[in-house]
Design a protein around this motif. Structure first.
Motif, PDB file in Angstrom:
ATOM      1  N   ILE A 131       0.928  -1.394  -0.226  1.00 47.43           N
ATOM      2  CA  ILE A 131       0.535  -0.075  -0.066  1.00 47.43           C
ATOM      3  C   ILE A 131       1.203   1.545   0.292  1.00 47.43           C
ATOM      4  O   ILE A 131       0.424   2.180  -0.295  1.00 47.43           O
ATOM      5  N   ASP A 132       2.076   1.290   0.803  1.00 46.01           N
ATOM      6  CA  ASP A 132       2.823   2.738   0.345  1.00 46.01           C
ATOM      7  C   ASP A 132       3.938   1.982  -0.641  1.00 46.01           C
ATOM      8  O   ASP A 132       4.596   3.377  -0.315  1.00 46.01           O
ATOM      9  N   ASP A 133       3.500   1.746  -1.458  1.00 41.81           N
ATOM     10  CA  ASP A 133       4.761   1.249  -2.558  1.00 41.81           C
ATOM     11  C   ASP A 133       5.019   2.598  -2.909  1.00 41.81           C
ATOM     12  O   ASP A 133       3.792   3.304  -3.471  1.00 41.81           O
ATOM     13  N   GLU A 134       5.960   3.027  -3.565  1.00 46.12           N
ATOM     14  CA  GLU A 134       5.603   4.381  -5.225  1.00 46.12           C
ATOM     15  C   GLU A 134       4.965   4.062  -5.586  1.00 46.12           C
ATOM     16  O   GLU A 134       4.862   2.811  -6.883  1.00 46.12           O
ATOM     17  N   LYS A 135       3.838   5.322  -6.228  1.00 45.86           N
ATOM     18  CA  LYS A 135       2.842   5.408  -6.996  1.00 45.86           C
ATOM     19  C   LYS A 135       3.880   5.591  -8.403  1.00 45.86           C
ATOM     20  O   LYS A 135       4.639   6.291  -8.806  1.00 45.86           O
ATOM     21  N   VAL A 136       3.427   4.378  -9.487  1.00 51.10           N
ATOM     22  CA  VAL A 136       3.381   4.725 -10.967  1.00 51.10           C
ATOM     23  C   VAL A 136       2.633   4.859 -11.979  1.00 51.10           C
ATOM     24  O   VAL A 136       1.548   4.046 -11.920  1.00 51.10           O
ATOM     25  N   ASP A 137       2.682   5.194 -12.199  1.00 52.20           N
ATOM     26  CA  ASP A 137       1.391   5.628 -13.542  1.00 52.20           C
ATOM     27  C   ASP A 137       1.695   4.834 -14.554  1.00 52.20           C
ATOM     28  O   ASP A 137       2.689   3.988 -14.990  1.00 52.20           O
ATOM     29  N   PHE A 138       0.602   3.753 -14.910  1.00 55.57           N
ATOM     30  CA  PHE A 138       0.294   2.960 -15.855  1.00 55.57           C
ATOM     31  C   PHE A 138       0.945   3.261 -17.251  1.00 55.57           C
ATOM     32  O   PHE A 138       2.015   2.631 -18.029  1.00 55.57           O
ATOM     33  N   PHE A 139       0.525   4.633 -17.921  1.00 60.32           N
ATOM     34  CA  PHE A 139       0.622   4.823 -19.253  1.00 60.32           C
ATOM     35  C   PHE A 139       1.831   4.966 -19.648  1.00 60.32           C
ATOM     36  O   PHE A 139       2.743   4.311 -20.676  1.00 60.32           O
ATOM     37  N   GLU A 140       2.797   5.812 -17.804  1.00 59.03           N
ATOM     38  CA  GLU A 140       4.249   5.922 -18.507  1.00 59.03           C
ATOM     39  C   GLU A 140       4.900   4.548 -18.310  1.00 59.03           C
ATOM     40  O   GLU A 140       5.713   4.649 -19.234  1.00 59.03           O
ATOM     41  N   SER A 141       4.559   4.165 -17.254  1.00 62.88           N
ATOM     42  CA  SER A 141       5.227   2.326 -17.828  1.00 62.88           C
ATOM     43  C   SER A 141       5.213   1.741 -18.750  1.00 62.88           C
ATOM     44  O   SER A 141       6.946   1.128 -19.210  1.00 62.88           O
ATOM     45  N   VAL A 142       4.037   1.750 -19.491  1.00 61.51           N
ATOM     46  CA  VAL A 142       4.078   0.935 -20.608  1.00 61.51           C
ATOM     47  C   VAL A 142       4.479   1.456 -22.113  1.00 61.51           C
ATOM     48  O   VAL A 142       5.629   0.801 -22.653  1.00 61.51           O
ATOM     49  N   ASP A 143       4.881   3.361 -21.967  1.00 60.79           N
ATOM     50  CA  ASP A 143       5.376   3.446 -22.649  1.00 60.79           C
ATOM     51  C   ASP A 143       6.903   3.862 -22.798  1.00 60.79           C
ATOM     52  O   ASP A 143       7.839   3.170 -23.415  1.00 60.79           O
ATOM     53  N   LYS A 144       7.853   2.949 -21.325  1.00 52.91           N
ATOM     54  CA  LYS A 144       8.645   3.428 -21.490  1.00 52.91           C
ATOM     55  C   LYS A 144       8.981   1.391 -21.515  1.00 52.91           C
ATOM     56  O   LYS A 144      10.099   1.610 -22.139  1.00 52.91           O
ATOM     57  N   ILE A 145       8.927   0.691 -21.576  1.00 48.79           N
ATOM     58  CA  ILE A 145       8.800  -0.897 -21.334  1.00 48.79           C
ATOM     59  C   ILE A 145       8.731  -0.753 -22.596  1.00 48.79           C
ATOM     60  O   ILE A 145       9.578  -1.305 -23.866  1.00 48.79           O
ATOM     61  N   LEU A 146       7.768   0.125 -23.556  1.00 52.06           N
ATOM     62  CA  LEU A 146       7.539  -0.268 -26.099  1.00 52.06           C
ATOM     63  C   LEU A 146       8.604   0.309 -26.253  1.00 52.06           C
ATOM     64  O   LEU A 146       9.568  -0.222 -27.259  1.00 52.06           O
ATOM     65  N   SER A 147       9.608   1.177 -25.494  1.00 54.02           N
ATOM     66  CA  SER A 147      10.285   2.459 -26.451  1.00 54.02           C
ATOM     67  C   SER A 147      11.634   1.641 -25.887  1.00 54.02           C
ATOM     68  O   SER A 147      12.081   1.664 -26.832  1.00 54.02           O
ATOM     69  N   SER A 148      11.893   0.811 -24.426  1.00 51.29           N
ATOM     70  CA  SER A 148      13.191  -0.189 -24.636  1.00 51.29           C
ATOM     71  C   SER A 148      13.077  -1.492 -25.500  1.00 51.29           C
ATOM     72  O   SER A 148      14.060  -1.947 -25.193  1.00 51.29           O
TER      73      SER A 148
END
Length: 69
Positions: free
Chosen positions: A51-68
């Protein structure tokens, strides 16, 4: 038809000591509802742990994964 609460109650057995105190639980996972119920509990515990983990934007994460790739 049995309710989920009835099915869960029927598939949990308590082990007692010589004083009649409940000391252990035996859970049967042969029933699909029981399996799903305990998977849900496991998922809820994981959510609670994270519950206290750092929040990550889903779309930013997907973009980062796809661009790599």
């Amino acid at each position: 038809m049995a309710t989920q609460a009835q099915i869960i109650s029927e598939n949990i057995k308590f082990v007692t000591n010589e004083k009649g105190e409940r000391t252990e639980v035996i859970v049967s996972l042969k029933n699909k509802i029981m399996k799903e119920f305990f998977e849900d509990i496991q998922d809820l515990l994981l959510v609670q742990d994270r519950i206290d983990d750092e929040k990550v934007d889903f779309f930013e994460s997907v973009d980062k994964i796809l661009s790599s790739k």
